[in-house]
Motif scaffolding. Structure first.
Motif, PDB file in Angstrom:
ATOM      1  N   GLU A 272     -28.416   1.003  15.017  1.00 26.88           N
ATOM      2  CA  GLU A 272     -27.268   0.747  15.761  1.00 26.88           C
ATOM      3  C   GLU A 272     -25.862   0.207  14.982  1.00 26.88           C
ATOM      4  O   GLU A 272     -25.850   0.545  14.025  1.00 26.88           O
ATOM      5  CB  GLU A 272     -27.536  -0.278  16.669  1.00 26.88           C
ATOM      6  CG  GLU A 272     -29.098   0.214  17.562  1.00 26.88           C
ATOM      7  CD  GLU A 272     -29.589  -1.210  18.358  1.00 26.88           C
ATOM      8  OE1 GLU A 272     -28.957  -2.065  18.230  1.00 26.88           O
ATOM      9  OE2 GLU A 272     -30.838  -0.870  18.971  1.00 26.88           O
ATOM     10  N   GLY A 273     -25.062   0.104  15.855  1.00 31.20           N
ATOM     11  CA  GLY A 273     -23.616  -0.278  15.095  1.00 31.20           C
ATOM     12  C   GLY A 273     -22.719  -0.049  16.038  1.00 31.20           C
ATOM     13  O   GLY A 273     -21.461  -0.396  15.672  1.00 31.20           O
ATOM     14  N   LEU A 274     -22.678   0.988  17.068  1.00 32.42           N
ATOM     15  CA  LEU A 274     -21.639   0.986  17.815  1.00 32.42           C
ATOM     16  C   LEU A 274     -21.075  -0.178  18.781  1.00 32.42           C
ATOM     17  O   LEU A 274     -21.887  -0.424  19.243  1.00 32.42           O
ATOM     18  CB  LEU A 274     -21.866   2.362  18.669  1.00 32.42           C
ATOM     19  CG  LEU A 274     -20.786   2.507  19.746  1.00 32.42           C
ATOM     20  CD1 LEU A 274     -19.341   3.133  19.067  1.00 32.42           C
ATOM     21  CD2 LEU A 274     -21.231   3.899  20.796  1.00 32.42           C
ATOM     22  N   GLU A 275     -19.914  -0.415  18.733  1.00 31.91           N
ATOM     23  CA  GLU A 275     -19.589  -1.588  19.329  1.00 31.91           C
ATOM     24  C   GLU A 275     -18.329  -1.216  20.396  1.00 31.91           C
ATOM     25  O   GLU A 275     -17.389  -0.071  19.787  1.00 31.91           O
ATOM     26  CB  GLU A 275     -19.029  -2.660  18.539  1.00 31.91           C
ATOM     27  CG  GLU A 275     -20.084  -3.159  17.614  1.00 31.91           C
ATOM     28  CD  GLU A 275     -19.669  -4.468  16.818  1.00 31.91           C
ATOM     29  OE1 GLU A 275     -20.769  -5.098  16.345  1.00 31.91           O
ATOM     30  OE2 GLU A 275     -18.456  -4.925  16.837  1.00 31.91           O
ATOM     31  N   VAL A 276     -17.996  -1.520  21.679  1.00 29.51           N
ATOM     32  CA  VAL A 276     -16.938  -1.124  22.312  1.00 29.51           C
ATOM     33  C   VAL A 276     -16.198  -2.530  22.701  1.00 29.51           C
ATOM     34  O   VAL A 276     -16.908  -3.356  22.974  1.00 29.51           O
ATOM     35  CB  VAL A 276     -17.513  -0.598  23.696  1.00 29.51           C
ATOM     36  CG1 VAL A 276     -16.643  -0.187  24.574  1.00 29.51           C
ATOM     37  CG2 VAL A 276     -18.665   0.720  23.261  1.00 29.51           C
TER      38      VAL A 276
ATOM     39  N   TRP B  41     -15.936  -7.957  21.382  1.00 27.14           N
ATOM     40  CA  TRP B  41     -16.583  -6.658  20.782  1.00 27.14           C
ATOM     41  C   TRP B  41     -17.955  -6.602  21.466  1.00 27.14           C
ATOM     42  O   TRP B  41     -18.709  -7.841  21.340  1.00 27.14           O
ATOM     43  CB  TRP B  41     -16.583  -6.486  19.222  1.00 27.14           C
ATOM     44  CG  TRP B  41     -15.394  -6.108  18.936  1.00 27.14           C
ATOM     45  CD1 TRP B  41     -14.576  -6.861  18.384  1.00 27.14           C
ATOM     46  CD2 TRP B  41     -14.741  -4.691  19.010  1.00 27.14           C
ATOM     47  NE1 TRP B  41     -13.532  -6.086  17.990  1.00 27.14           N
ATOM     48  CE2 TRP B  41     -13.495  -4.674  18.273  1.00 27.14           C
ATOM     49  CE3 TRP B  41     -15.449  -3.389  19.431  1.00 27.14           C
ATOM     50  CZ2 TRP B  41     -12.800  -3.661  18.133  1.00 27.14           C
ATOM     51  CZ3 TRP B  41     -14.397  -2.449  19.146  1.00 27.14           C
ATOM     52  CH2 TRP B  41     -13.210  -2.486  18.810  1.00 27.14           C
ATOM     53  N   ILE B  42     -18.185  -5.639  22.335  1.00 29.78           N
ATOM     54  CA  ILE B  42     -19.708  -5.517  22.967  1.00 29.78           C
ATOM     55  C   ILE B  42     -20.690  -4.625  22.044  1.00 29.78           C
ATOM     56  O   ILE B  42     -20.372  -3.443  21.868  1.00 29.78           O
ATOM     57  CB  ILE B  42     -19.690  -4.797  24.389  1.00 29.78           C
ATOM     58  CG1 ILE B  42     -18.648  -5.692  25.155  1.00 29.78           C
ATOM     59  CG2 ILE B  42     -21.070  -4.731  24.900  1.00 29.78           C
ATOM     60  CD1 ILE B  42     -18.294  -4.909  26.596  1.00 29.78           C
ATOM     61  N   GLU B  43     -21.888  -5.024  21.628  1.00 30.17           N
ATOM     62  CA  GLU B  43     -22.710  -4.374  20.550  1.00 30.17           C
ATOM     63  C   GLU B  43     -23.370  -3.512  21.458  1.00 30.17           C
ATOM     64  O   GLU B  43     -24.072  -3.944  22.600  1.00 30.17           O
ATOM     65  CB  GLU B  43     -23.579  -5.369  20.201  1.00 30.17           C
ATOM     66  CG  GLU B  43     -22.893  -5.947  18.850  1.00 30.17           C
ATOM     67  CD  GLU B  43     -23.852  -7.030  18.213  1.00 30.17           C
ATOM     68  OE1 GLU B  43     -25.412  -6.816  18.454  1.00 30.17           O
ATOM     69  OE2 GLU B  43     -23.643  -7.968  17.591  1.00 30.17           O
ATOM     70  N   THR B  44     -23.423  -2.121  21.472  1.00 28.87           N
ATOM     71  CA  THR B  44     -24.296  -1.464  22.256  1.00 28.87           C
ATOM     72  C   THR B  44     -25.549  -1.589  21.886  1.00 28.87           C
ATOM     73  O   THR B  44     -26.109  -1.823  20.829  1.00 28.87           O
ATOM     74  CB  THR B  44     -24.117   0.044  22.303  1.00 28.87           C
ATOM     75  OG1 THR B  44     -24.060   0.377  20.875  1.00 28.87           O
ATOM     76  CG2 THR B  44     -22.584   0.343  22.589  1.00 28.87           C
TER      77      THR B  44
ATOM     78  N   PRO C 209     -11.743   2.868  26.116  1.00 37.88           N
ATOM     79  CA  PRO C 209     -11.895   1.764  25.568  1.00 37.88           C
ATOM     80  C   PRO C 209     -11.794   2.060  23.930  1.00 37.88           C
ATOM     81  O   PRO C 209     -12.297   3.305  23.319  1.00 37.88           O
ATOM     82  CB  PRO C 209     -13.502   1.649  25.891  1.00 37.88           C
ATOM     83  CG  PRO C 209     -14.023   3.068  25.922  1.00 37.88           C
ATOM     84  CD  PRO C 209     -12.723   3.515  26.673  1.00 37.88           C
ATOM     85  N   ASN C 210     -11.498   0.880  23.350  1.00 41.31           N
ATOM     86  CA  ASN C 210     -11.538   1.163  21.752  1.00 41.31           C
ATOM     87  C   ASN C 210     -12.829   0.699  21.263  1.00 41.31           C
ATOM     88  O   ASN C 210     -13.735  -0.023  21.879  1.00 41.31           O
ATOM     89  CB  ASN C 210     -10.719  -0.302  21.254  1.00 41.31           C
ATOM     90  CG  ASN C 210      -9.623  -0.015  20.476  1.00 41.31           C
ATOM     91  OD1 ASN C 210      -9.394   0.995  19.756  1.00 41.31           O
ATOM     92  ND2 ASN C 210      -8.671  -0.775  20.623  1.00 41.31           N
ATOM     93  N   HIS C 211     -13.390   1.330  20.493  1.00 37.76           N
ATOM     94  CA  HIS C 211     -14.906   1.334  19.850  1.00 37.76           C
ATOM     95  C   HIS C 211     -14.738   1.281  18.574  1.00 37.76           C
ATOM     96  O   HIS C 211     -13.684   2.069  17.866  1.00 37.76           O
ATOM     97  CB  HIS C 211     -15.766   2.410  20.483  1.00 37.76           C
ATOM     98  CG  HIS C 211     -15.251   3.888  20.389  1.00 37.76           C
ATOM     99  ND1 HIS C 211     -14.409   4.228  21.215  1.00 37.76           N
ATOM    100  CD2 HIS C 211     -15.965   4.602  19.528  1.00 37.76           C
ATOM    101  CE1 HIS C 211     -14.427   5.584  21.033  1.00 37.76           C
ATOM    102  NE2 HIS C 211     -15.206   5.951  20.193  1.00 37.76           N
ATOM    103  N   ARG C 212     -15.736   1.045  17.592  1.00 40.26           N
ATOM    104  CA  ARG C 212     -16.034   0.969  16.177  1.00 40.26           C
ATOM    105  C   ARG C 212     -17.425   1.090  15.898  1.00 40.26           C
ATOM    106  O   ARG C 212     -18.192   0.727  16.828  1.00 40.26           O
ATOM    107  CB  ARG C 212     -15.293  -0.247  15.671  1.00 40.26           C
ATOM    108  CG  ARG C 212     -16.099  -1.446  15.866  1.00 40.26           C
ATOM    109  CD  ARG C 212     -15.281  -2.637  15.382  1.00 40.26           C
ATOM    110  NE  ARG C 212     -15.994  -3.838  15.806  1.00 40.26           N
ATOM    111  CZ  ARG C 212     -15.695  -5.173  15.505  1.00 40.26           C
ATOM    112  NH1 ARG C 212     -14.411  -5.290  15.097  1.00 40.26           N
ATOM    113  NH2 ARG C 212     -16.532  -6.088  15.713  1.00 40.26           N
ATOM    114  N   VAL C 213     -17.660   1.294  14.682  1.00 47.53           N
ATOM    115  CA  VAL C 213     -18.969   1.130  14.103  1.00 47.53           C
ATOM    116  C   VAL C 213     -19.065   0.084  13.177  1.00 47.53           C
ATOM    117  O   VAL C 213     -18.464   0.200  12.022  1.00 47.53           O
ATOM    118  CB  VAL C 213     -19.402   2.640  13.487  1.00 47.53           C
ATOM    119  CG1 VAL C 213     -20.810   2.242  12.886  1.00 47.53           C
ATOM    120  CG2 VAL C 213     -19.399   3.685  14.627  1.00 47.53           C
ATOM    121  N   LYS C 214     -19.956  -0.869  13.179  1.00 46.91           N
ATOM    122  CA  LYS C 214     -20.129  -2.050  12.215  1.00 46.91           C
ATOM    123  C   LYS C 214     -21.517  -1.970  12.051  1.00 46.91           C
ATOM    124  O   LYS C 214     -22.380  -2.116  12.827  1.00 46.91           O
ATOM    125  CB  LYS C 214     -19.849  -3.146  13.004  1.00 46.91           C
ATOM    126  CG  LYS C 214     -19.735  -4.389  12.336  1.00 46.91           C
ATOM    127  CD  LYS C 214     -19.087  -5.691  13.095  1.00 46.91           C
ATOM    128  CE  LYS C 214     -19.172  -6.873  12.112  1.00 46.91           C
ATOM    129  NZ  LYS C 214     -18.811  -8.090  13.029  1.00 46.91           N
TER     130      LYS C 214
END
Ligand SMILES: O=C(O)CCC(=O)C(=O)O
Ligand SMILES: [Fe+2]
Length: 309
Positions: free
Chosen positions: A196-200, A207-210, A236-241
């Motif tokens: 996983e890793g997508l956060e919104v 930041w919400i971890e999907t 929404p802004n989102h990122r991969v962490k």
């Protein structure tokens, strides 16, 4: 549900051509509520079974990224992001994008660049997945239009769209593997695999971890839909962490985009009035894409800078 989870909505069995009024209306209001709060949600969709998910994300996509021929697809100068290749300098990430994955010919053409002898396994997995995603994304578009009282425009709206699929590979590197951004297209549906890793980001900048499960996907609204609905939809802004910096991660992103490169995005006139003045001047989506990934690259709100009223 804690406030740091995206709402989960089950759309298994739904399609615009066949649905039960009651469950449809219920799902539609859940989507409207989720989009208002988060600009996205987690969708459960059993039509994509585990075998297909594994074929695509566990076999076909990892193999794609090992092929030297994949670099032949690198020609994104004309259309960054929608070109075949996309990367972010400084981030351990690259992606290959294919438009029109809903018929076999474009997929085969694309596959031939990478595997000169062809690759039926890859082509069939992509086609099969894209056809499921097309049905799902049409259902979501339909429900959003209905929520805004625009159902009469559904047919022309869908005819104005085509589809794209992006295969993303994150390799060893930073924890933030893809920096915060908004997607420029109408809707994206992200499929994550083992890692996983997508956060919104929510409206309170948290930041919400999907937390995708084996039959769920993350749906995100993009800027084109915001402009078309005159700002009614939140993007929404989102990122991969990544938790573990040494892991290899794969994701597949399916999306809706304007069908023709010269198409303008115009806010629907029904959604422009005294209370809701026009927010964005009409703009050519693909010209905006070029701006977004050049001069607009580091702006907080590139769409507003590009065509905000
Ligand atoms: O890899 C992911 O989970 C999402 C990627 C993403 O946001 C994008 O490609 O626009
Ligand atoms: Fe994204």
């Amino acid at each position: 549900m804690s406030s740091l989870e995206l709402p989960e909505i089950d759309l298994s069995g739904f399609h615009v051509t066949s649905f039960n009024e009651k469950t449809w209306a219920k799902a539609r209001s859940k989507i409207a509520e989720a989009l208002e709060l988060y600009g996205g949600f987690e969708v459960i969709y059993n039509e994509v079974n585990l075998d297909l998910r594994n074929d695509l994300l566990g076999v076909a996509v990892p193999e794609l990224f090992t092929m030297p021929g994949a670099s032949n697809l690198i020609d994104s100068k004309e259309l960054p992001y929608h070109g075949a290749f996309f990367s972010k300098p400084g981030f351990p990430f690259w992606a290959l994008q294919l438009t029109n994955p809903n018929t076999i010919a474009p997929i085969q053409e694309y596959a031939k660049v990478i595997w000169p002898q062809g690759n039926d396994f890859f082509c069939n997995a992509v086609l099969n997945y894209a056809n499921h995603m097309q049905k799902l994304i049409q259902t979501i578009h339909r429900m959003i239009l209905e929520s805004l009282g625009l159902e009469d425009h559904y047919d022309s709206h869908i005819k104005s769209l085509s589809y794209s699929i992006r295969f993303a590979n994150y390799y060893k590197g930073n924890k933030i593997a893809l920096p915060p951004h908004k997607d420029p297209n109408y809707i994206s549906i992200v499929c994550q695999h083992n890692i996983e890793g997508l956060e919104v980001e929510n409206k309170s900048d948290e930041w919400i971890e999907t937390k995708p499960s084996k039959n769920s996907f993350t749906v995100l609204v993009g800027e084109a839909f915001k402009a078309w609905t005159n700002g009614r939809l939140h993007v929404p802004n989102h990122r991969v962490k990544l938790k573990n910096e040494t892991e290899k991660r794969y994701a597949v992103i399916f999306g809706t985009v304007p069908i023709h490169t010269n198409d303008m995005i115009n806010a629907r006139e029904e959604l422009v009035d005294e209370e809701h003045p026009l927010l964005f001047k009409p703009f050519k989506y693909y010209d905006y894409i070029k701006y977004r990934f050049t001069d607009g690259e580091n702006l907080e709100d590139a769409l507003k800078s590009y065509c905000g009223v």
